[in-house]
Design a protein around this motif. Structure first.
Motif, mmCIF file in Angstrom:
data_model
loop_
_atom_site.group_PDB
_atom_site.id
_atom_site.type_symbol
_atom_site.label_atom_id
_atom_site.label_comp_id
_atom_site.label_asym_id
_atom_site.label_seq_id
_atom_site.Cartn_x
_atom_site.Cartn_y
_atom_site.Cartn_z
ATOM 1 N N GLN A 233 0.783 -1.283 -0.088
ATOM 2 C CA GLN A 233 -0.009 -0.062 0.178
ATOM 3 C C GLN A 233 0.753 1.245 -0.074
ATOM 4 O O GLN A 233 0.534 2.309 -0.732
ATOM 5 C CB GLN A 233 -0.844 -0.036 1.238
ATOM 6 C CG GLN A 233 -2.108 -1.131 1.002
ATOM 7 C CD GLN A 233 -3.034 -1.108 2.360
ATOM 8 O OE1 GLN A 233 -2.435 -0.738 3.482
ATOM 9 N NE2 GLN A 233 -4.078 -1.509 2.184
ATOM 10 N N LEU A 234 2.029 1.320 0.621
ATOM 11 C CA LEU A 234 2.880 2.303 0.746
ATOM 12 C C LEU A 234 3.481 2.779 -0.622
ATOM 13 O O LEU A 234 3.643 3.893 -1.083
ATOM 14 C CB LEU A 234 3.928 2.094 1.634
ATOM 15 C CG LEU A 234 5.008 3.357 1.989
ATOM 16 C CD1 LEU A 234 4.065 4.565 2.616
ATOM 17 C CD2 LEU A 234 5.958 3.081 2.905
ATOM 18 N N ALA A 235 3.937 1.462 -1.399
ATOM 19 C CA ALA A 235 4.374 1.709 -2.843
ATOM 20 C C ALA A 235 3.304 2.297 -3.720
ATOM 21 O O ALA A 235 3.577 2.931 -4.592
ATOM 22 C CB ALA A 235 5.101 0.434 -3.043
ATOM 23 N N LEU A 283 -4.356 5.489 0.400
ATOM 24 C CA LEU A 283 -3.582 4.341 0.437
ATOM 25 C C LEU A 283 -2.444 4.571 1.580
ATOM 26 O O LEU A 283 -1.967 3.633 2.170
ATOM 27 C CB LEU A 283 -2.994 4.291 -1.115
ATOM 28 C CG LEU A 283 -3.825 3.567 -1.881
ATOM 29 C CD1 LEU A 283 -3.312 3.987 -3.373
ATOM 30 C CD2 LEU A 283 -4.296 2.281 -1.672
ATOM 31 N N TRP A 284 -1.926 5.703 1.605
ATOM 32 C CA TRP A 284 -0.857 6.202 2.362
ATOM 33 C C TRP A 284 -1.492 5.918 4.106
ATOM 34 O O TRP A 284 -0.878 5.549 4.802
ATOM 35 C CB TRP A 284 -0.383 7.508 2.256
ATOM 36 C CG TRP A 284 0.526 7.939 3.217
ATOM 37 C CD1 TRP A 284 1.728 7.510 3.809
ATOM 38 C CD2 TRP A 284 0.322 8.721 4.536
ATOM 39 N NE1 TRP A 284 2.418 8.064 4.800
ATOM 40 C CE2 TRP A 284 1.646 8.979 5.252
ATOM 41 C CE3 TRP A 284 -0.804 9.476 4.978
ATOM 42 C CZ2 TRP A 284 1.637 9.703 6.538
ATOM 43 C CZ3 TRP A 284 -0.837 10.188 6.049
ATOM 44 C CH2 TRP A 284 0.471 10.337 6.869
ATOM 45 N N THR A 290 4.966 1.143 9.875
ATOM 46 C CA THR A 290 6.660 0.997 9.660
ATOM 47 C C THR A 290 7.155 0.378 8.296
ATOM 48 O O THR A 290 6.228 -0.256 7.930
ATOM 49 C CB THR A 290 7.147 0.092 10.740
ATOM 50 O OG1 THR A 290 6.649 -1.353 10.430
ATOM 51 C CG2 THR A 290 6.761 0.526 12.107
ATOM 52 N N ALA A 291 8.075 1.013 7.942
ATOM 53 C CA ALA A 291 8.524 0.687 6.561
ATOM 54 C C ALA A 291 9.921 0.366 6.395
ATOM 55 O O ALA A 291 10.657 1.175 7.062
ATOM 56 C CB ALA A 291 8.093 1.530 5.353
ATOM 57 N N PRO A 292 10.362 -0.699 6.076
ATOM 58 C CA PRO A 292 11.929 -0.848 6.174
ATOM 59 C C PRO A 292 12.556 -0.192 5.208
ATOM 60 O O PRO A 292 12.137 0.444 4.025
ATOM 61 C CB PRO A 292 12.016 -2.462 5.649
ATOM 62 C CG PRO A 292 10.760 -2.633 4.957
ATOM 63 C CD PRO A 292 9.734 -1.763 5.297
ATOM 64 N N GLY A 293 13.834 0.409 5.534
ATOM 65 C CA GLY A 293 14.907 1.058 4.590
ATOM 66 C C GLY A 293 14.297 2.250 4.282
ATOM 67 O O GLY A 293 13.185 2.901 4.428
ATOM 68 N N GLY A 393 -0.303 -3.821 -9.945
ATOM 69 C CA GLY A 393 -0.492 -3.613 -11.432
ATOM 70 C C GLY A 393 -1.838 -3.172 -11.472
ATOM 71 O O GLY A 393 -2.412 -2.069 -11.969
ATOM 72 N N LEU A 394 -2.844 -3.674 -10.808
ATOM 73 C CA LEU A 394 -4.241 -3.622 -10.803
ATOM 74 C C LEU A 394 -4.666 -2.363 -9.968
ATOM 75 O O LEU A 394 -5.465 -1.459 -10.653
ATOM 76 C CB LEU A 394 -5.126 -4.710 -10.065
ATOM 77 C CG LEU A 394 -5.305 -6.099 -10.853
ATOM 78 C CD1 LEU A 394 -5.743 -7.176 -10.317
ATOM 79 C CD2 LEU A 394 -6.152 -5.684 -12.266
ATOM 80 N N VAL A 395 -4.074 -2.038 -9.053
ATOM 81 C CA VAL A 395 -4.212 -0.950 -8.045
ATOM 82 C C VAL A 395 -3.842 0.344 -8.927
ATOM 83 O O VAL A 395 -4.834 1.352 -8.803
ATOM 84 C CB VAL A 395 -3.641 -0.908 -6.724
ATOM 85 C CG1 VAL A 395 -3.635 0.371 -5.943
ATOM 86 C CG2 VAL A 395 -4.114 -2.306 -5.815
ATOM 87 N N VAL A 396 -2.676 0.262 -9.289
ATOM 88 C CA VAL A 396 -2.054 1.543 -10.213
ATOM 89 C C VAL A 396 -2.952 1.746 -11.409
ATOM 90 O O VAL A 396 -3.396 2.823 -11.580
ATOM 91 C CB VAL A 396 -0.568 1.404 -10.495
ATOM 92 C CG1 VAL A 396 -0.169 2.472 -11.305
ATOM 93 C CG2 VAL A 396 0.295 1.308 -9.245
ATOM 94 N N ALA A 397 -3.292 0.692 -12.071
ATOM 95 C CA ALA A 397 -4.148 0.909 -13.345
ATOM 96 C C ALA A 397 -5.642 1.413 -12.940
ATOM 97 O O ALA A 397 -5.896 2.294 -13.891
ATOM 98 C CB ALA A 397 -4.210 -0.670 -13.961
#
Length: 413
Positions: A233-235, A283-284, A290-293, A393-397
């Motif tokens: 969801q973060l991406a 979505l954010w 927490t998100a790694p990196g 891909g589905l979420v972004v599209a």
């Protein structure tokens, strides 16, 4: 009671100069130390230097030059006789600058007051500036910052500003301005991730990355999803927000290419920004806490190859659209669609430039920009599916589809 408006320019200058000397002197007094090792210049010295400057300026310019020379000589002697182990020249240079501020207080008191506040702030921020320069700022970041400054301050003014017909009315200077904006967005994206961390910095980075290339940003976020670096969801939030930047880019490009016609593009920009901005924020908010990196290891501030690629696409797209325009309106739309397969920015710049020079009407330019973003949205949807998998891909599209449908509905309505 004495009114400020009743004071003469000289009286106002004296008041401003004394205030400036007091402000700077207070900061230096706190740092001069005590005992035999203390520095020679403190509160009184700085107030006297400012008063000397303003009085000399009131009497004559020649006396002001003599006074400035005297302060400089005394500052040099103070430095040579100092027994401090600190080899810095900050206090001595500040003393000379304070005298100059006193002189400036007569003709331009507002500017003198602002200069005094700025100087005092710089002196007070010694530790923070030292930490920033030696610890926070990396060697690569310094190198890239100097490169960006050189492009903006040296190369940009040297390029010709004449429009080129084969570029759809664009000039080399405006083309480099767009590239400098792209590099600046890369730098802001880098800073956002360093300052804000992954959970907030990554969506901000996605938004800023969209000003450079939404397709590249979506592909990069998809790769982070596949590698497990970033929650889905973060991406997705960062990817969708990059599409909001594509619409903001319309206004940004219009402000560079056709400054007088910016207001004509704003309604479409506002409609285009709304959907990806709302979806991206939702979505954010649903993303993992927490998100790694953060930044990938060794990541540069400026990605010159990426910027050069975008620049090449801008030029190629402008040439294609200009040639297609010679085949009529149908050819223009076909050329726009072909150019937008690789990048939406290229035909957008060409269409705006042609509209600004009168080669095509505003409605034709707006339809062409919508077509370019629609075609490129299909490209971005495929890139999302390939790079991040089916769900990503589905979420972004879906987000891109909703966005494009809303803008076309507004345009036709």
């Amino acid at each position: 009671m004495l009114q400020i408006g009743a004071l003469s320019a000289e009286q106002v200058g004296v008041v401003v100069a004394l205030g400036a000397g007091m402000l700077i002197g207070l900061e230096r007094e706190r740092r001069k130390g005590e005992g035999p090792q203390r520095q020679s210049a403190g509160l009184r010295t700085f107030m006297v230097a400012a008063l000397l400057g303003v009085c000399a300026q009131i009497v004559s310019v020649a006396l002001a030059a003599v006074a400035l020379l005297g302060v400089t000589v005394l500052a040099a002697l103070s430095y040579l006789r100092s027994r401090s182990d600190d080899p810095g020249l900050t206090t001595e240079l500040a003393l000379v600058t304070t005298a100059l501020i006193g002189m400036l207080a007569v003709p331009q008191p507002e500017l003198a007051a602002a200069a005094a506040v700025l100087l005092a702030s710089l002196l007070a921020a010694r530790e923070r500036l030292h930490h920033f320069a030696t610890h926070w700022l990396s060697e690569d970041e310094l190198h890239d910052g100097l490169l960006l400054a050189a492009l903006l301050l040296i190369l940009l003014p040297l390029l010709p500003a004449q429009s080129l017909t084969w570029l759809g009315g664009l000039s080399p200077r405006r083309m480099l301005t767009l590239l400098v904006v792209i590099l600046a967005m890369q730098a802001l994206s880098h800073v956002a991730q360093r300052l804000l961390g992954s959970r907030l910095g990554l969506p901000v980075s996605g938004l800023l990355g969209g000003f450079v290339s939404s397709t590249a940003t979506i592909t990069a976020m998809g790769g982070r999803v596949r590698s497990g670096q970033t929650p889905l969801q973060l991406a997705c939030s960062a990817a969708v927000l990059s599409s909001a930047a594509t619409w903001m880019q319309v206004a940004l490009m219009a402000s560079v290419v056709v400054p007088g016609g910016l207001l004509e593009w704003l309604p479409m920009v506002l409609v285009g920004v709304a959907a990806p901005l709302v979806i991206g924020v939702l979505l954010w908010r649903r993303a993992s806490a927490t998100a790694p990196g953060g930044l990938p290891p060794g990541r540069r501030v400026l990605r010159l190859r990426e910027a050069a690629t975008v620049g090449a696409l801008l030029i190629a797209g402008a040439v294609v659209v200009n040639l297609a325009h010679q085949r009529g309106d149908l050819g223009l739309m076909l050329g726009t669609g072909i150019a937008a397969l690789a990048d939406a920015h290229a035909p957008m710049v060409a269409l705006m430039s042609m509209s600004g020079t009168g080669l095509i009407g505003h409605d034709a330019a707006m339809s062409g920009v919508l077509l370019a973003i629609t075609v490129n949205s299909a490209t971005r949807s495929v890139a999302a599916w390939v790079s991040g998998g089916r769900v990503y891909g589905l979420v972004v599209a879906a987000a891109l589809g909703v966005n494009v449908a809303l803008v076309w509905a507004w345009h036709w309505g």
